[in-house]
Design an enzyme around this catalytic site. Sequence first.
Site, short mmCIF file in Angstrom:
data_model
loop_
_atom_site.label_atom_id
_atom_site.label_comp_id
_atom_site.label_asym_id
_atom_site.label_seq_id
_atom_site.Cartn_x
_atom_site.Cartn_y
_atom_site.Cartn_z
N PHE A 106 -2.25 7.86 4.55
CA PHE A 106 -3.39 6.93 4.56
C PHE A 106 -2.98 5.62 5.24
O PHE A 106 -1.99 4.99 4.88
CB PHE A 106 -3.84 6.64 3.12
N GLU A 130 7.35 1.14 9.72
CA GLU A 130 6.78 0.50 8.53
C GLU A 130 7.84 0.02 7.53
O GLU A 130 7.69 -1.07 6.97
CB GLU A 130 5.82 1.48 7.82
C1 SIN Z 1 -0.96 0.58 7.35
O1 SIN Z 1 -1.49 0.42 8.44
O2 SIN Z 1 -1.33 1.50 6.61
C2 SIN Z 1 0.16 -0.28 6.87
C3 SIN Z 1 0.09 -1.68 7.31
C4 SIN Z 1 0.29 -1.90 8.79
O3 SIN Z 1 1.19 -1.28 9.39
O4 SIN Z 1 -0.45 -2.69 9.37
#
Ligand code: SIN
Length: 202
Positions: free
Chosen positions: A14, A93
Amino acid sequence: MEKPTNRRQSLWIFGYGSLIWKPDFEFTSSKVGFVTGYSRKFWQGDTFHRGSPQMPGRVVTLQEDYTECTWGVAYEVCGDQIESTLQYLNVREAVLGGYTTKLVKFYPQEEGEEGEILALVYIATPQNPGYLGPATEEDIAAQIIVSSGCAGHNIEYLLRLADFMHNYCPDAEDKHLFTIEESLLTILPCLCSANDPVSVLC
Ligand code: SIN
């Protein structure tokens, strides 16, 4: 005897921030939908993708809140796609972003509560060194305006996210996101007059 195969294995991931518009990994299918029990907050500092060590940007994380839900996109990765995707997302991430993983229940827009899917999500908790925590929406907008990093300007991140919400889930609430968007567009009057503020930045 049949050889063990991971061809039919599948994993849902998600995304509620940059993963919405830039997954950058191969996937088999995707669905717009929401997770419950969390609200999206611009509380994670970013010194790489959308900011610098001198001027950290602000990107989103999920804050536990049983009254709220957060909209985004879930991606299904299958078989051989799984390992390479997890390796890629671990660097993007976790290593560079400070996020950790968690499993959440995702509800696709079309199926609602009926079609619950277990999905992996990347969350930045207060324990990671980049965490900035709460600030007023006006202060967050002011910080976003002056920050940019390797992936582009922080303004682009905010506007792409707001655009997704306006276009794909126009009836969904996200007061925090929309207040920051409004604040930013008030501070930057030239962007207000453009038809598509995102394209101005690209
Ligand atoms: C995501 O997109 O689910 C995590 C946050 C991001 O990388 O901006």
